[in-house]
Design a protein around this motif. Structure first.
Motif, PDB file in Angstrom:
ATOM      1  N   ILE A  52       0.858  -1.179   0.000  1.00 19.21           N
ATOM      2  CA  ILE A  52       0.000   0.000   0.000  1.00 19.21           C
ATOM      3  C   ILE A  52       0.895   1.231   0.000  1.00 19.21           C
ATOM      4  O   ILE A  52       1.789   1.356   0.834  1.00 19.21           O
ATOM      5  N   VAL A  53       0.642   2.123  -0.963  1.00 19.71           N
ATOM      6  CA  VAL A  53       1.434   3.341  -1.091  1.00 19.71           C
ATOM      7  C   VAL A  53       0.485   4.517  -1.287  1.00 19.71           C
ATOM      8  O   VAL A  53      -0.358   4.490  -2.181  1.00 19.71           O
ATOM      9  N   ASP A  54       0.626   5.537  -0.451  1.00 15.65           N
ATOM     10  CA  ASP A  54      -0.082   6.800  -0.653  1.00 15.65           C
ATOM     11  C   ASP A  54       0.915   7.795  -1.202  1.00 15.65           C
ATOM     12  O   ASP A  54       2.042   7.907  -0.699  1.00 15.65           O
ATOM     13  N   HIS A  55       0.500   8.508  -2.249  1.00 13.47           N
ATOM     14  CA  HIS A  55       1.408   9.431  -2.931  1.00 13.47           C
ATOM     15  C   HIS A  55       0.666  10.720  -3.265  1.00 13.47           C
ATOM     16  O   HIS A  55      -0.382  10.680  -3.904  1.00 13.47           O
ATOM     17  N   PRO A 112      -3.951  17.341 -10.973  1.00 11.57           N
ATOM     18  CA  PRO A 112      -5.331  16.934 -10.697  1.00 11.57           C
ATOM     19  C   PRO A 112      -5.563  15.463 -11.024  1.00 11.57           C
ATOM     20  O   PRO A 112      -4.805  14.842 -11.785  1.00 11.57           O
ATOM     21  N   ALA A 113      -6.612  14.908 -10.460  1.00 17.48           N
ATOM     22  CA  ALA A 113      -6.919  13.487 -10.624  1.00 17.48           C
ATOM     23  C   ALA A 113      -7.087  13.096 -12.090  1.00 17.48           C
ATOM     24  O   ALA A 113      -6.679  12.000 -12.489  1.00 17.48           O
ATOM     25  N   ASP A 114      -7.650  13.977 -12.924  1.00 13.10           N
ATOM     26  CA  ASP A 114      -7.821  13.615 -14.335  1.00 13.10           C
ATOM     27  C   ASP A 114      -6.476  13.443 -15.038  1.00 13.10           C
ATOM     28  O   ASP A 114      -6.323  12.575 -15.890  1.00 13.10           O
ATOM     29  N   ALA A 115      -5.478  14.222 -14.666  1.00 12.62           N
ATOM     30  CA  ALA A 115      -4.137  14.076 -15.254  1.00 12.62           C
ATOM     31  C   ALA A 115      -3.486  12.776 -14.790  1.00 12.62           C
ATOM     32  O   ALA A 115      -2.805  12.102 -15.567  1.00 12.62           O
ATOM     33  N   VAL A 116      -3.700  12.419 -13.526  1.00 16.68           N
ATOM     34  CA  VAL A 116      -3.163  11.163 -13.013  1.00 16.68           C
ATOM     35  C   VAL A 116      -3.829   9.990 -13.738  1.00 16.68           C
ATOM     36  O   VAL A 116      -3.159   9.055 -14.180  1.00 16.68           O
ATOM     37  N   PHE A 117      -5.134  10.055 -13.913  1.00 16.69           N
ATOM     38  CA  PHE A 117      -5.863   9.001 -14.624  1.00 16.69           C
ATOM     39  C   PHE A 117      -5.327   8.838 -16.043  1.00 16.69           C
ATOM     40  O   PHE A 117      -5.066   7.725 -16.500  1.00 16.69           O
ATOM     41  N   VAL A 128      -5.564   1.615  -8.228  1.00 21.66           N
ATOM     42  CA  VAL A 128      -5.079   2.989  -8.100  1.00 21.66           C
ATOM     43  C   VAL A 128      -6.305   3.883  -7.941  1.00 21.66           C
ATOM     44  O   VAL A 128      -7.144   3.966  -8.834  1.00 21.66           O
ATOM     45  N   GLU A 129      -6.393   4.520  -6.763  1.00 18.98           N
ATOM     46  CA  GLU A 129      -7.498   5.428  -6.476  1.00 18.98           C
ATOM     47  C   GLU A 129      -6.968   6.854  -6.462  1.00 18.98           C
ATOM     48  O   GLU A 129      -5.907   7.110  -5.895  1.00 18.98           O
ATOM     49  N   MET A 130      -7.698   7.768  -7.093  1.00 18.43           N
ATOM     50  CA  MET A 130      -7.307   9.167  -7.163  1.00 18.43           C
ATOM     51  C   MET A 130      -8.343  10.027  -6.462  1.00 18.43           C
ATOM     52  O   MET A 130      -9.531   9.909  -6.740  1.00 18.43           O
ATOM     53  N   SER A 131      -7.892  10.871  -5.534  1.00 18.02           N
ATOM     54  CA  SER A 131      -8.786  11.770  -4.806  1.00 18.02           C
ATOM     55  C   SER A 131      -8.287  13.197  -4.969  1.00 18.02           C
ATOM     56  O   SER A 131      -7.093  13.453  -4.761  1.00 18.02           O
ATOM     57  N   PRO A 132      -9.173  14.125  -5.321  1.00 20.80           N
ATOM     58  CA  PRO A 132      -8.740  15.523  -5.456  1.00 20.80           C
ATOM     59  C   PRO A 132      -8.267  16.095  -4.128  1.00 20.80           C
ATOM     60  O   PRO A 132      -8.801  15.776  -3.069  1.00 20.80           O
ATOM     61  N   ARG A 133      -7.263  16.935  -4.192  1.00 16.51           N
ATOM     62  CA  ARG A 133      -6.731  17.681  -3.054  1.00 16.51           C
ATOM     63  C   ARG A 133      -6.556  19.123  -3.515  1.00 16.51           C
ATOM     64  O   ARG A 133      -6.428  19.380  -4.704  1.00 16.51           O
ATOM     65  N   GLY A 148      -3.542  19.388  -5.847  1.00 15.92           N
ATOM     66  CA  GLY A 148      -3.290  18.251  -6.724  1.00 15.92           C
ATOM     67  C   GLY A 148      -4.227  17.103  -6.407  1.00 15.92           C
ATOM     68  O   GLY A 148      -5.431  17.289  -6.355  1.00 15.92           O
ATOM     69  N   SER A 149      -3.646  15.937  -6.164  1.00 15.44           N
ATOM     70  CA  SER A 149      -4.479  14.774  -5.849  1.00 15.44           C
ATOM     71  C   SER A 149      -3.686  13.772  -5.010  1.00 15.44           C
ATOM     72  O   SER A 149      -2.459  13.770  -5.009  1.00 15.44           O
ATOM     73  N   LEU A 150      -4.438  12.956  -4.314  1.00 12.20           N
ATOM     74  CA  LEU A 150      -3.856  11.868  -3.551  1.00 12.20           C
ATOM     75  C   LEU A 150      -4.043  10.597  -4.360  1.00 12.20           C
ATOM     76  O   LEU A 150      -5.150  10.274  -4.773  1.00 12.20           O
TER      77      LEU A 150
END
Length: 159
Positions: free
Chosen positions: A26-29, A34-39, A111-116, A119-121
């Protein structure tokens, strides 16, 4: 889940049973994007930061198979799998199989993306390893890859 939502959810065929292999990395980064760019980095630009450029077949749809390869220490490392869940800008889940890394067993990468605000988590879970040593190797590798290869792509720099 309500019946209205069920019609929009595509369930994968025969998800892997990981009960005999409970080891998970498990890794949190925190990503400065933004989440759309990570996706998009995981689904459209994967060969710009992880896979060997131009040596990838990948379409982010439930049950769609993928193939890519990497080169490490002078060796070719083919990776195979299929998408289990795809929720644009929020979640990607896929099976992940390769000889060297997973020791030939099918694992599941989520891989889960959450807005911050800045940026995003990115919350990465890689599950189904055969032992704790392989789990630890993957956790260390994912931390390094996200920091040193994904982040530069998200910032628009060359990796």
């Amino acid at each position: 889940m309500s019946s209205e939502l069920e019609e929009f959810v595509t369930l994968p065929i025969c998800p892997p049973d990981l009960s005999a292999r409970p080891y998970r990395a498990i890794v949190d980064h925190l990503a400065d994007a933004p989440a759309d760019a990570v996706f998009r980095a995981w689904t459209e630009r994967f060969d710009q930061w992880f896979a060997q450029p131009g040596e990838i077949v990948m379409k982010a749809e439930v049950d769609a198979p993928y193939f890519f390869q990497t080169f490490h220490e002078g060796r070719r490392h083919p990776h195979y799998g299929r998408f289990l869940r795809v929720d644009p800008d929020r979640l990607i889940e896929l099976t992940w199989l390769n000889e060297a890394g997973t020791r030939g067993v099918e694992t599941v990468l989520t891989v889960e993306m959450s807005p911050r605000p800045s940026g995003s988590l990115l919350h990465l879970t890689h599950a189904g390893f055969p032992d704790d040593k392989v789990r630890e190797e993957h956790e260390t590798a994912w931390r390094s890859i996200l920091l040193n290869r994904l982040d530069p792509i998200l910032r628009g720099a060359e990796a």
